[in-house]
Scaffold this motif. Structure first.
Motif, PDB file in Angstrom:
ATOM      1  N   PHE A 320      10.197   3.746   5.954  1.00 27.46           N
ATOM      2  CA  PHE A 320       8.972   3.113   5.445  1.00 27.46           C
ATOM      3  C   PHE A 320       7.902   3.057   6.530  1.00 27.46           C
ATOM      4  O   PHE A 320       6.730   3.384   6.284  1.00 27.46           O
ATOM      5  CB  PHE A 320       9.280   1.702   4.937  1.00 27.46           C
ATOM      6  CG  PHE A 320       8.067   0.962   4.468  1.00 27.46           C
ATOM      7  CD1 PHE A 320       7.468   1.270   3.248  1.00 27.46           C
ATOM      8  CD2 PHE A 320       7.494  -0.037   5.242  1.00 27.46           C
ATOM      9  CE1 PHE A 320       6.333   0.595   2.816  1.00 27.46           C
ATOM     10  CE2 PHE A 320       6.362  -0.719   4.821  1.00 27.46           C
ATOM     11  CZ  PHE A 320       5.780  -0.402   3.602  1.00 27.46           C
ATOM     12  N   ASN A 321       8.298   2.667   7.725  1.00 33.85           N
ATOM     13  CA  ASN A 321       7.330   2.578   8.828  1.00 33.85           C
ATOM     14  C   ASN A 321       6.777   3.951   9.198  1.00 33.85           C
ATOM     15  O   ASN A 321       5.590   4.088   9.531  1.00 33.85           O
ATOM     16  CB  ASN A 321       7.971   1.919  10.043  1.00 33.85           C
ATOM     17  CG  ASN A 321       8.271   0.444   9.803  1.00 33.85           C
ATOM     18  OD1 ASN A 321       7.601  -0.197   9.011  1.00 33.85           O
ATOM     19  ND2 ASN A 321       9.285  -0.078  10.485  1.00 33.85           N
ATOM     20  N   ARG A 322       7.627   4.967   9.131  1.00 31.92           N
ATOM     21  CA  ARG A 322       7.165   6.328   9.426  1.00 31.92           C
ATOM     22  C   ARG A 322       6.136   6.782   8.397  1.00 31.92           C
ATOM     23  O   ARG A 322       5.118   7.399   8.745  1.00 31.92           O
ATOM     24  CB  ARG A 322       8.358   7.292   9.431  1.00 31.92           C
ATOM     25  CG  ARG A 322       9.091   7.373  10.754  1.00 31.92           C
ATOM     26  CD  ARG A 322      10.202   8.397  10.687  1.00 31.92           C
ATOM     27  NE  ARG A 322      10.539   8.925  12.005  1.00 31.92           N
ATOM     28  CZ  ARG A 322      11.455   9.847  12.222  1.00 31.92           C
ATOM     29  NH1 ARG A 322      12.146  10.349  11.202  1.00 31.92           N
ATOM     30  NH2 ARG A 322      11.703  10.277  13.438  1.00 31.92           N
ATOM     31  N   LEU A 323       6.415   6.512   7.126  1.00 35.17           N
ATOM     32  CA  LEU A 323       5.453   6.866   6.074  1.00 35.17           C
ATOM     33  C   LEU A 323       4.131   6.130   6.284  1.00 35.17           C
ATOM     34  O   LEU A 323       3.052   6.705   6.130  1.00 35.17           O
ATOM     35  CB  LEU A 323       6.038   6.530   4.695  1.00 35.17           C
ATOM     36  CG  LEU A 323       7.159   7.452   4.205  1.00 35.17           C
ATOM     37  CD1 LEU A 323       7.811   6.865   2.958  1.00 35.17           C
ATOM     38  CD2 LEU A 323       6.626   8.852   3.898  1.00 35.17           C
ATOM     39  N   THR A 324       4.233   4.860   6.655  1.00 28.37           N
ATOM     40  CA  THR A 324       3.024   4.066   6.904  1.00 28.37           C
ATOM     41  C   THR A 324       2.210   4.666   8.045  1.00 28.37           C
ATOM     42  O   THR A 324       0.975   4.752   7.973  1.00 28.37           O
ATOM     43  CB  THR A 324       3.399   2.607   7.223  1.00 28.37           C
ATOM     44  OG1 THR A 324       4.133   2.050   6.123  1.00 28.37           O
ATOM     45  CG2 THR A 324       2.152   1.765   7.463  1.00 28.37           C
ATOM     46  N   GLU A 325       2.903   5.096   9.097  1.00 29.27           N
ATOM     47  CA  GLU A 325       2.220   5.715  10.234  1.00 29.27           C
ATOM     48  C   GLU A 325       1.513   7.008   9.846  1.00 29.27           C
ATOM     49  O   GLU A 325       0.516   7.389  10.474  1.00 29.27           O
ATOM     50  CB  GLU A 325       3.235   5.992  11.355  1.00 29.27           C
ATOM     51  CG  GLU A 325       3.729   4.728  12.044  1.00 29.27           C
ATOM     52  CD  GLU A 325       4.945   4.987  12.918  1.00 29.27           C
ATOM     53  OE1 GLU A 325       5.330   6.171  13.067  1.00 29.27           O
ATOM     54  OE2 GLU A 325       5.510   4.006  13.435  1.00 29.27           O
ATOM     55  N   GLU A 326       2.032   7.670   8.807  1.00 32.12           N
ATOM     56  CA  GLU A 326       1.408   8.905   8.313  1.00 32.12           C
ATOM     57  C   GLU A 326       0.395   8.623   7.193  1.00 32.12           C
ATOM     58  O   GLU A 326      -0.002   9.526   6.460  1.00 32.12           O
ATOM     59  CB  GLU A 326       2.492   9.869   7.802  1.00 32.12           C
ATOM     60  CG  GLU A 326       3.413  10.392   8.876  1.00 32.12           C
ATOM     61  CD  GLU A 326       2.726  11.352   9.823  1.00 32.12           C
ATOM     62  OE1 GLU A 326       1.673  11.921   9.449  1.00 32.12           O
ATOM     63  OE2 GLU A 326       3.233  11.543  10.949  1.00 32.12           O
ATOM     64  N   ASN A 327       0.019   7.348   7.059  1.00 34.16           N
ATOM     65  CA  ASN A 327      -0.985   6.918   6.085  1.00 34.16           C
ATOM     66  C   ASN A 327      -0.544   7.141   4.628  1.00 34.16           C
ATOM     67  O   ASN A 327      -1.358   7.467   3.759  1.00 34.16           O
ATOM     68  CB  ASN A 327      -2.331   7.613   6.335  1.00 34.16           C
ATOM     69  CG  ASN A 327      -2.935   7.235   7.669  1.00 34.16           C
ATOM     70  OD1 ASN A 327      -2.913   6.061   8.056  1.00 34.16           O
ATOM     71  ND2 ASN A 327      -3.444   8.212   8.394  1.00 34.16           N
ATOM     72  N   VAL A 328       0.738   6.977   4.385  1.00 32.32           N
ATOM     73  CA  VAL A 328       1.256   6.947   3.014  1.00 32.32           C
ATOM     74  C   VAL A 328       1.448   5.480   2.653  1.00 32.32           C
ATOM     75  O   VAL A 328       2.231   4.772   3.287  1.00 32.32           O
ATOM     76  CB  VAL A 328       2.592   7.706   2.890  1.00 32.32           C
ATOM     77  CG1 VAL A 328       3.145   7.563   1.472  1.00 32.32           C
ATOM     78  CG2 VAL A 328       2.399   9.173   3.246  1.00 32.32           C
ATOM     79  N   VAL A 329       0.730   5.016   1.647  1.00 34.83           N
ATOM     80  CA  VAL A 329       0.799   3.604   1.245  1.00 34.83           C
ATOM     81  C   VAL A 329       1.827   3.457   0.127  1.00 34.83           C
ATOM     82  O   VAL A 329       1.689   4.049  -0.955  1.00 34.83           O
ATOM     83  CB  VAL A 329      -0.573   3.090   0.767  1.00 34.83           C
ATOM     84  CG1 VAL A 329      -0.486   1.601   0.413  1.00 34.83           C
ATOM     85  CG2 VAL A 329      -1.633   3.315   1.846  1.00 34.83           C
ATOM     86  N   ALA A 330       2.864   2.675   0.385  1.00 33.48           N
ATOM     87  CA  ALA A 330       3.943   2.458  -0.577  1.00 33.48           C
ATOM     88  C   ALA A 330       4.409   1.012  -0.436  1.00 33.48           C
ATOM     89  O   ALA A 330       3.771   0.205   0.247  1.00 33.48           O
ATOM     90  CB  ALA A 330       5.086   3.437  -0.327  1.00 33.48           C
ATOM     91  N   SER A 331       5.541   0.660  -1.081  1.00 33.60           N
ATOM     92  CA  SER A 331       6.070  -0.701  -0.999  1.00 33.60           C
ATOM     93  C   SER A 331       7.586  -0.671  -0.841  1.00 33.60           C
ATOM     94  O   SER A 331       8.260   0.089  -1.545  1.00 33.60           O
ATOM     95  CB  SER A 331       5.739  -1.499  -2.276  1.00 33.60           C
ATOM     96  OG  SER A 331       4.363  -1.736  -2.400  1.00 33.60           O
ATOM     97  N   PRO A 332       8.136  -1.490   0.065  1.00 31.94           N
ATOM     98  CA  PRO A 332       9.591  -1.638   0.105  1.00 31.94           C
ATOM     99  C   PRO A 332      10.035  -2.487  -1.086  1.00 31.94           C
ATOM    100  O   PRO A 332       9.535  -3.591  -1.282  1.00 31.94           O
ATOM    101  CB  PRO A 332       9.837  -2.367   1.433  1.00 31.94           C
ATOM    102  CG  PRO A 332       8.554  -3.066   1.744  1.00 31.94           C
ATOM    103  CD  PRO A 332       7.445  -2.290   1.098  1.00 31.94           C
ATOM    104  N   ARG A 333      10.928  -1.951  -1.899  1.00 30.92           N
ATOM    105  CA  ARG A 333      11.389  -2.671  -3.087  1.00 30.92           C
ATOM    106  C   ARG A 333      12.850  -2.345  -3.359  1.00 30.92           C
ATOM    107  O   ARG A 333      13.257  -1.189  -3.274  1.00 30.92           O
ATOM    108  CB  ARG A 333      10.567  -2.290  -4.334  1.00 30.92           C
ATOM    109  CG  ARG A 333       9.128  -2.754  -4.354  1.00 30.92           C
ATOM    110  CD  ARG A 333       9.016  -4.256  -4.572  1.00 30.92           C
ATOM    111  NE  ARG A 333       7.635  -4.670  -4.754  1.00 30.92           N
ATOM    112  CZ  ARG A 333       6.795  -4.972  -3.777  1.00 30.92           C
ATOM    113  NH1 ARG A 333       7.203  -4.865  -2.516  1.00 30.92           N
ATOM    114  NH2 ARG A 333       5.557  -5.355  -4.037  1.00 30.92           N
ATOM    115  N   GLY A 334      13.628  -3.341  -3.701  1.00 30.58           N
ATOM    116  CA  GLY A 334      14.985  -3.135  -4.170  1.00 30.58           C
ATOM    117  C   GLY A 334      15.881  -2.363  -3.232  1.00 30.58           C
ATOM    118  O   GLY A 334      16.758  -1.618  -3.677  1.00 30.58           O
ATOM    119  N   GLY A 335      15.683  -2.519  -1.929  1.00 29.48           N
ATOM    120  CA  GLY A 335      16.512  -1.816  -0.962  1.00 29.48           C
ATOM    121  C   GLY A 335      16.083  -0.388  -0.688  1.00 29.48           C
ATOM    122  O   GLY A 335      16.720   0.325   0.092  1.00 29.48           O
TER     123      GLY A 335
END
Length: 364
Positions: A320-335
């Motif tokens: 998740f943090n890697r995706l965020t660093e690449e400017n991909v906006v998502a959400s951690p959900r349900g594991g």
């Protein structure tokens, strides 16, 4: 659809795969909202009174959009408040069928009010298992999200219609927050008795607005208790003749928020929901293929005939943090990591996400 992307500036600096959390604000709606508040600045109460008087027109717009009679439309600040008001008027001797791990605002209001409950899982056998439970004859109410918030599993709408035909006394209550705004929907022709939704996600209406659509046939099963000056539109003489939906509107309705809802409905209408649907089907197919190839999806998703554009991929905080660093906006959900795509997304953006994950997997 490419031209519409220009109306959402957020898309200029990220891959926005997070509509299941918050739909984007368009430049057009922002300009309308600025104009509204300028009118309020200059006009004060006179402007607001005009706004209150305009609420029936907003109900007409919403009703036309979903094929529901305007008087059977209730305007609410969000799904959760409206649903709690609704359940306060429902006798507690009903047995309710819920979906395990459904959105808390669907399940918790039943769980905290002492209803007798049964559950099914949102997997490849969901419809079959619902039918088996209802066929036993002791289920009074089916309550569920049309699209599951964690992983995007979507109920078969034809199944709901057939279920209602087979068991006409079954009341079907639905949360459409993760569905409304994604494709054409005919409420009257559906198997659903009451549909509620917040409109800040796929309808792109901003926060603070939502609605409930209600069929006449189930109104007499409720004794609604929510009441206030808004229920009578400031006319105390109507105290003893309050209609069903006005019990869900006990307070004033804000002209900024519900004006935003009206604007958003017209915006989607101009685009054409059939065009939105076509784009989402392409994105769903693309994402299903890409994420299945990478073994990122659960069988409960890949084995279903139809899916939404919400996907929960296998991944930890590091991914998740890697995706965020690449400017991909998502959400951690349900594991896992929830990715969700609206009409302003592209198939190329899904390729970008898949390529990043594939590259990282090869290095680990």
């Amino acid at each position: 659809m490419q031209n519409l992307r220009k109306k959402f500036p957020v898309l200029n600096h990220c891959v926005y795969a997070n509509t299941a959390s918050a739909g984007l604000l368009s430049e057009d709606l922002m300009e309308w909202r600025q104009g509204h508040d300028l009118d309020f600045l200059i006009g004060g109460s006179e402007m607001k009174n005009k706004g209150f008087a305009h609420m029936p027109e907003i109900k007409k717009t919403v009703g036309k959009f979903f094929n529901c009679k305007p008087e059977n439309v209730a305007l609410v600040p969000n799904f959760t408040l409206g649903f709690n008001l609704l359940l306060e008027g429902l006798p507690k001797d009903k047995k309710v069928l819920l979906v395990n791990k459904d959105y808390p605002s669907v399940n918790w209001p039943f769980e905290t009010r002492g209803f007798e409950l049964d559950h099914v899982d949102a997997d490849e056998h969901m419809e079959e298992n619902i039918h088996l439970k209802v066929k036993k004859g002791d289920i009074d109410i089916l309550a569920l999200s049309l699209v599951q918030w964690v992983d995007g599993v979507r109920i078969d709408f034809d199944f709901l219609k057939d279920l209602k035909k087979e068991f006409p006394d079954l009341m079907i209550l639905a949360d459409g927050t993760q569905f409304c705004g994604t494709e054409p929907f005919d409420f009257e022709a559906s198997g659903i008795d009451i549909l509620g939704a917040s409109a800040y996600k796929w309808m792109l209406a901003g926060y603070g607005n939502g609605f409930f659509l209600v069929k006449d046939a189930v109104m007499d099963q409720f004794e609604l208790r929510g009441i206030g000056n808004g229920s009578v539109n400031n006319d105390a003489s109507k105290r003893n003749s309050i209609t069903f939906c006005k019990f869900l509107e006990p307070g004033h309705l804000d002209s900024l928020n519900f004006g935003s809802l009206e604007f958003a409905v017209k915006f989607l209408d101009d685009i054409g929901l059939e065009n939105v649907q076509a784009q989402l089907q392409k994105l769903s197919k693309k994402a299903m293929s890409a994420f299945t190839e990478l073994d990122l999806l659960e069988p409960s998703v890949t084995k279903r005939k139809q899916h939404s554009t919400i996907f929960n991929i296998k991944g930890d905080d590091k991914l998740f943090n890697r995706l965020t660093e690449e400017n991909v906006v998502a959400s951690p959900r349900g594991g896992g990591i929830r990715l969700s795509f609206h009409f302003y997304n592209t198939e190329e953006e899904i390729d970008v996400i898949a390529t990043l994950i594939k590259r990282w997997a090869s290095k680990s």
